[in-house]
Design a protein around this motif. Structure first.
Motif, PDB file in Angstrom:
ATOM      1  N   LYS A 121      -1.872  -8.026  -4.829  1.00  0.00           N
ATOM      2  CA  LYS A 121      -1.880  -8.205  -6.280  1.00  0.00           C
ATOM      3  C   LYS A 121      -2.549  -7.036  -7.010  1.00  0.00           C
ATOM      4  CE  LYS A 121      -2.210 -13.231  -5.703  1.00  0.00           C
ATOM      5  NZ  LYS A 121      -3.049 -14.443  -5.930  1.00  0.00           N
ATOM      6  N   LEU A 122      -3.026  -6.041  -6.266  1.00  0.00           N
ATOM      7  CA  LEU A 122      -3.787  -4.954  -6.866  1.00  0.00           C
ATOM      8  C   LEU A 122      -2.947  -3.695  -6.979  1.00  0.00           C
ATOM      9  CD1 LEU A 122      -7.166  -5.368  -4.914  1.00  0.00           C
ATOM     10  CD2 LEU A 122      -6.501  -6.420  -7.084  1.00  0.00           C
ATOM     11  N   ASP A 123      -3.246  -2.887  -8.020  1.00  0.00           N
ATOM     12  CA  ASP A 123      -2.599  -1.589  -8.116  1.00  0.00           C
ATOM     13  C   ASP A 123      -3.406  -0.570  -7.324  1.00  0.00           C
ATOM     14  OD1 ASP A 123      -4.837  -0.810  -9.617  1.00  0.00           O
ATOM     15  OD2 ASP A 123      -3.821  -1.087 -11.540  1.00  0.00           O
ATOM     16  N   PHE A 124      -3.009   0.699  -7.361  1.00  0.00           N
ATOM     17  CA  PHE A 124      -3.619   1.724  -6.517  1.00  0.00           C
ATOM     18  C   PHE A 124      -5.132   1.807  -6.728  1.00  0.00           C
ATOM     19  CE2 PHE A 124      -5.226   6.029  -6.025  1.00  0.00           C
ATOM     20  CZ  PHE A 124      -4.841   6.334  -4.728  1.00  0.00           C
ATOM     21  N   GLN A 125      -5.557   1.998  -7.973  1.00  0.00           N
ATOM     22  CA  GLN A 125      -6.973   2.177  -8.246  1.00  0.00           C
ATOM     23  C   GLN A 125      -7.774   0.945  -7.860  1.00  0.00           C
ATOM     24  OE1 GLN A 125      -8.247   5.090  -9.166  1.00  0.00           O
ATOM     25  NE2 GLN A 125     -10.322   4.252  -8.958  1.00  0.00           N
ATOM     26  N   GLU A 126      -7.228  -0.232  -8.119  1.00  0.00           N
ATOM     27  CA  GLU A 126      -7.917  -1.471  -7.779  1.00  0.00           C
ATOM     28  C   GLU A 126      -8.038  -1.628  -6.268  1.00  0.00           C
ATOM     29  OE1 GLU A 126      -6.618  -4.274 -11.589  1.00  0.00           O
ATOM     30  OE2 GLU A 126      -5.282  -4.064  -9.853  1.00  0.00           O
ATOM     31  N   MET A 127      -6.982  -1.247  -5.548  1.00  0.00           N
ATOM     32  CA  MET A 127      -7.036  -1.340  -4.087  1.00  0.00           C
ATOM     33  C   MET A 127      -8.092  -0.401  -3.522  1.00  0.00           C
ATOM     34  SD  MET A 127      -3.226  -1.891  -2.487  1.00  0.00           S
ATOM     35  CE  MET A 127      -2.390  -0.612  -3.420  1.00  0.00           C
ATOM     36  N   VAL A 128      -8.148   0.824  -4.043  1.00  0.00           N
ATOM     37  CA  VAL A 128      -9.145   1.776  -3.556  1.00  0.00           C
ATOM     38  C   VAL A 128     -10.550   1.237  -3.780  1.00  0.00           C
ATOM     39  CG1 VAL A 128     -10.148   4.059  -3.910  1.00  0.00           C
ATOM     40  CG2 VAL A 128      -7.665   3.795  -3.816  1.00  0.00           C
ATOM     41  N   MET A 129     -10.823   0.756  -4.978  1.00  0.00           N
ATOM     42  CA  MET A 129     -12.150   0.228  -5.286  1.00  0.00           C
ATOM     43  C   MET A 129     -12.473  -0.981  -4.424  1.00  0.00           C
ATOM     44  SD  MET A 129     -13.476   2.258  -7.411  1.00  0.00           S
ATOM     45  CE  MET A 129     -14.917   1.287  -7.859  1.00  0.00           C
ATOM     46  N   PHE A 130     -11.492  -1.847  -4.215  1.00  0.00           N
ATOM     47  CA  PHE A 130     -11.709  -3.054  -3.426  1.00  0.00           C
ATOM     48  C   PHE A 130     -12.022  -2.698  -1.972  1.00  0.00           C
ATOM     49  CE2 PHE A 130     -10.262  -6.499  -0.695  1.00  0.00           C
ATOM     50  CZ  PHE A 130     -10.850  -7.603  -1.285  1.00  0.00           C
ATOM     51  N   LEU A 131     -11.235  -1.797  -1.381  1.00  0.00           N
ATOM     52  CA  LEU A 131     -11.387  -1.475   0.033  1.00  0.00           C
ATOM     53  C   LEU A 131     -12.605  -0.607   0.309  1.00  0.00           C
ATOM     54  CD1 LEU A 131      -7.612  -0.910   0.789  1.00  0.00           C
ATOM     55  CD2 LEU A 131      -9.047  -2.713   1.765  1.00  0.00           C
ATOM     56  N   GLN A 132     -13.055   0.120  -0.693  1.00  0.00           N
ATOM     57  CA  GLN A 132     -14.270   0.912  -0.523  1.00  0.00           C
ATOM     58  C   GLN A 132     -15.531   0.101  -0.820  1.00  0.00           C
ATOM     59  OE1 GLN A 132     -13.765   4.459  -2.890  1.00  0.00           O
ATOM     60  NE2 GLN A 132     -12.560   5.481  -1.308  1.00  0.00           N
ATOM     61  N   HIS A 133     -15.375  -1.064  -1.421  1.00  0.00           N
ATOM     62  CA  HIS A 133     -16.510  -1.948  -1.720  1.00  0.00           C
ATOM     63  C   HIS A 133     -16.110  -3.382  -1.362  1.00  0.00           C
ATOM     64  CE1 HIS A 133     -16.920   1.584  -4.380  1.00  0.00           C
ATOM     65  NE2 HIS A 133     -18.208   1.456  -4.149  1.00  0.00           N
ATOM     66  N   PHE A 176      -4.419   5.118   4.332  1.00  0.00           N
ATOM     67  CA  PHE A 176      -5.492   4.417   5.032  1.00  0.00           C
ATOM     68  C   PHE A 176      -6.744   5.275   5.160  1.00  0.00           C
ATOM     69  CE2 PHE A 176      -2.380   1.321   5.733  1.00  0.00           C
ATOM     70  CZ  PHE A 176      -2.942   0.202   6.342  1.00  0.00           C
ATOM     71  N   LEU A 177      -6.576   6.595   5.244  1.00  0.00           N
ATOM     72  CA  LEU A 177      -7.739   7.471   5.352  1.00  0.00           C
ATOM     73  C   LEU A 177      -8.648   7.360   4.134  1.00  0.00           C
ATOM     74  CD1 LEU A 177      -6.489  10.832   6.928  1.00  0.00           C
ATOM     75  CD2 LEU A 177      -8.370   9.398   7.752  1.00  0.00           C
ATOM     76  N   GLN A 178      -8.105   6.950   3.006  1.00  0.00           N
ATOM     77  CA  GLN A 178      -8.889   6.887   1.787  1.00  0.00           C
ATOM     78  C   GLN A 178      -9.956   5.798   1.831  1.00  0.00           C
ATOM     79  OE1 GLN A 178      -5.085   6.940  -0.652  1.00  0.00           O
ATOM     80  NE2 GLN A 178      -6.381   8.141  -2.005  1.00  0.00           N
ATOM     81  N   PHE A 179      -9.789   4.819   2.679  1.00  0.00           N
ATOM     82  CA  PHE A 179     -10.798   3.757   2.767  1.00  0.00           C
ATOM     83  C   PHE A 179     -11.267   3.494   4.190  1.00  0.00           C
ATOM     84  CE2 PHE A 179      -6.634   1.727   3.034  1.00  0.00           C
ATOM     85  CZ  PHE A 179      -6.762   0.877   4.123  1.00  0.00           C
ATOM     86  N   ALA A 180     -10.401   3.683   5.200  1.00  0.00           N
ATOM     87  CA  ALA A 180     -10.746   3.319   6.574  1.00  0.00           C
ATOM     88  C   ALA A 180     -11.565   4.389   7.274  1.00  0.00           C
ATOM     89  CB  ALA A 180      -9.478   3.026   7.387  1.00  0.00           C
ATOM     90  N   PHE A 181     -11.566   5.605   6.740  1.00  0.00           N
ATOM     91  CA  PHE A 181     -12.332   6.671   7.380  1.00  0.00           C
ATOM     92  C   PHE A 181     -13.802   6.272   7.524  1.00  0.00           C
ATOM     93  CE2 PHE A 181     -14.924  10.472   7.428  1.00  0.00           C
ATOM     94  CZ  PHE A 181     -14.273  11.280   8.347  1.00  0.00           C
ATOM     95  N   MET A 239       0.830  -1.204   0.000  1.00  0.00           N
ATOM     96  CA  MET A 239       0.000   0.000   0.000  1.00  0.00           C
ATOM     97  C   MET A 239       0.861   1.249   0.000  1.00  0.00           C
ATOM     98  SD  MET A 239      -2.798  -1.306   2.772  1.00  0.00           S
ATOM     99  CE  MET A 239      -4.303  -0.495   2.368  1.00  0.00           C
ATOM    100  N   ASP A 240       1.930   1.209   0.775  1.00  0.00           N
ATOM    101  CA  ASP A 240       2.827   2.367   0.838  1.00  0.00           C
ATOM    102  C   ASP A 240       3.503   2.609  -0.505  1.00  0.00           C
ATOM    103  OD1 ASP A 240       4.192   4.436   2.475  1.00  0.00           O
ATOM    104  OD2 ASP A 240       5.977   3.257   1.988  1.00  0.00           O
ATOM    105  N   GLU A 241       3.932   1.556  -1.171  1.00  0.00           N
ATOM    106  CA  GLU A 241       4.599   1.688  -2.464  1.00  0.00           C
ATOM    107  C   GLU A 241       3.675   2.288  -3.517  1.00  0.00           C
ATOM    108  OE1 GLU A 241       5.869  -2.266  -3.205  1.00  0.00           O
ATOM    109  OE2 GLU A 241       7.773  -2.061  -2.090  1.00  0.00           O
ATOM    110  N   HIS A 242       2.373   2.046  -3.391  1.00  0.00           N
ATOM    111  CA  HIS A 242       1.416   2.576  -4.351  1.00  0.00           C
ATOM    112  C   HIS A 242       0.785   3.892  -3.883  1.00  0.00           C
ATOM    113  CE1 HIS A 242       1.743  -1.487  -6.019  1.00  0.00           C
ATOM    114  NE2 HIS A 242       1.164  -1.022  -7.109  1.00  0.00           N
ATOM    115  N   GLY A 243       1.244   4.399  -2.757  1.00  0.00           N
ATOM    116  CA  GLY A 243       0.752   5.688  -2.269  1.00  0.00           C
ATOM    117  C   GLY A 243      -0.665   5.669  -1.765  1.00  0.00           C
ATOM    118  N   LEU A 244      -1.136   4.523  -1.311  1.00  0.00           N
ATOM    119  CA  LEU A 244      -2.509   4.422  -0.795  1.00  0.00           C
ATOM    120  C   LEU A 244      -2.522   4.763   0.695  1.00  0.00           C
ATOM    121  CD1 LEU A 244      -5.470   3.670  -1.149  1.00  0.00           C
ATOM    122  CD2 LEU A 244      -4.862   1.286  -0.667  1.00  0.00           C
TER     123      LEU A 244
END
Length: 413
Positions: free
Chosen positions: A367-379, A321-326, A314-319
């Motif tokens: 296995k996910l990139d930034f955008q995929e991680m955001v979508m996954f963690l928000q849904h 935690f506030l973007q999904f855990a909030f 997550m750190d390497e992709h600049g994600l």
């Protein structure tokens, strides 16, 4: 997540948690846990199904004879002790209520003074549905442990709530400030959006009760006022306290089937229990929401310690935690799991008061990139979860809680 500073030193694991592997696993496994299979039963996947022995369920039910519609709500003076003898109306997130556990609850609740530590230990592993309203009132400190005082306290608090409604809500806009008018309008917009996939919450009477509860609370708590997300936190209380009077599937519930006195009880109890809940997390909703900021940071550090590959990815992709855990903390995971599992989750919240969501999707996330991680963690893929997956999360949360909460240095770099 609540500020209940009860450390777990010396406490035994509170109850049994189902984390065993099934011998005949069906298709579909829990993401991130390849050895643990999911086998949702019909009762697990449908909130309209009752859990446990149907004969026992039937023995505890007495459907009220009420057909009046909701017009004017008046504070009730009915005896809450009578309700403790009433039976399960609607099973919402129930564990199988085996005889031994039921006897333990009955013994603890039947005393002249309820020992709250014992009640918390029992409630951690789930509360029998028809006992849940009384247990939640006690765990939140709304109903006093002393049974002799309980009826009088609840009567006074219900009257006090409707006095506040008359003072703050039942007035014209000419008597409100511009800020109060805007706040009421925002609440009126948010109420129809609350739990939109559960049709019960789309009833006009339910939304009006929710509006009164939220606005009255906001006026009485000017430090934060109304913040989006608080509306979600009121919904489990509405469902649990209505379950004292309504049976069957929540999809078939109608508050028009209840007389105004019972609706009054439910609304007032929801207000006070929501207030008690928010008293312990007020800084979640003040300016900059520092309480949520701290919890997100704590989650980040926890993930770093227990699952470094995920944290590094997550750190390497600049994600952040506030973007999904909030939202997780803002709504106490209500939007992240099926609604029929929420009350079971809240049994543990109210019993423990400091549980963090667990990470189950390690193998998936790396296995996910930034955008995929955001979508996954928000849904999160929890829409097909049963009680087995929820118990898995709670068992892991307990493990990490006991490991790190009492020893914060474990989170140090």
């Amino acid at each position: 997540m609540l500020n209940a500073n009860r450390l777990l030193k010396g406490r035994s694991f509170p109850g049994k948690v189902l984390i065993t592997r099934r011998s005949d696993p069906p298709d579909g496994t829990l993401l991130g846990s390849p050895g643990i299979n999911r086998s949702p039963s019909e009762a697990d996947t449908s909130p309209s199904k009752h859990m446990g022995d149907p004969d026992e369920d039937k023995r505890h039910r007495n459907k009220p004879n009420a057909s009046t519609t909701v017009d004017n709500l008046k504070p009730s003076v009915s005896n809450p002790e009578d309700k403790s003898k009433e039976a399960p109306r609607y099973v919402m997130g129930a564990r199988a209520t085996d005889t031994a556990r039921l006897m333990k609850f009955t013994k603890v609740l039947g005393g002249t003074t309820v020992i709250l530590d014992k009640l918390r230990e029992l409630a951690w592993s789930g509360v029998p549905p028809y006992l849940r309203p009384n247990v939640w009132r006690l765990l939140l400190g709304y109903a006093p442990p002393n049974s002799d005082r309980r009826e009088g306290v609840l009567r006074r608090k219900r009257i006090e709530y409707f006095d506040c409604v008359a003072q703050f809500y039942d007035v014209s806009d000419n008597e409100r400030t511009d800020e109060e008018i805007n706040m009421l309008r925002q609440i009126a917009v948010d109420c129809p959006r609350t739990v939109p996939d559960v049709t019960f919450f789309q009833q006009a009477e339910v939304q009006k009760s929710l509006e009164r509860i939220l606005y009255t609370w906001a006026i009485r708590h000017p430090a934060s006022g109304y913040v989006q997300g608080i509306n979600d936190l009121a919904t489990p209380f509405l469902v649990v306290f209505l379950s004292e009077y309504l049976e069957g599937s929540i999809d078939n519930w109608s508050v028009a089937d209840l007389d105004p006195e019972k609706i009054s009880n439910v609304e007032a109890d929801c207000y006070w229990c929501l207030s008690k809940l928010l008293d312990g997390m007020q800084d979640h909703y003040t300016f900059a929401q520092p309480g949520i900021q701290r919890l997100v940071f704590k989650l980040k550090e926890l993930v770093r310690r227990i699952d470094e590959p995920v944290a590094k990815h997550m750190d390497e992709h600049g994600l952040e935690f506030l973007q999904f855990a909030f939202r997780w903390f803002n709504c106490l995971l209500i939007r992240e799991i099926p609604f029929h599992l929420v009350t079971r989750l809240w049994d543990t919240y109210l019993a423990e008061g400091d549980a963090l969501p667990d990470f189950l999707w390690s193998d998936k996330l790396v296995k996910l990139d930034f955008q995929e991680m955001v979508m996954f963690l928000q849904h999160l893929p929890t829409h097909n979860w049963s009680y087995q997956e929820l118990e898995m999360v709670l068992s892991r949360a307990f493990m990490w809680h006991t490991m790190f909460d009492s020893c914060p240095s474990h989170l140090a770099t």
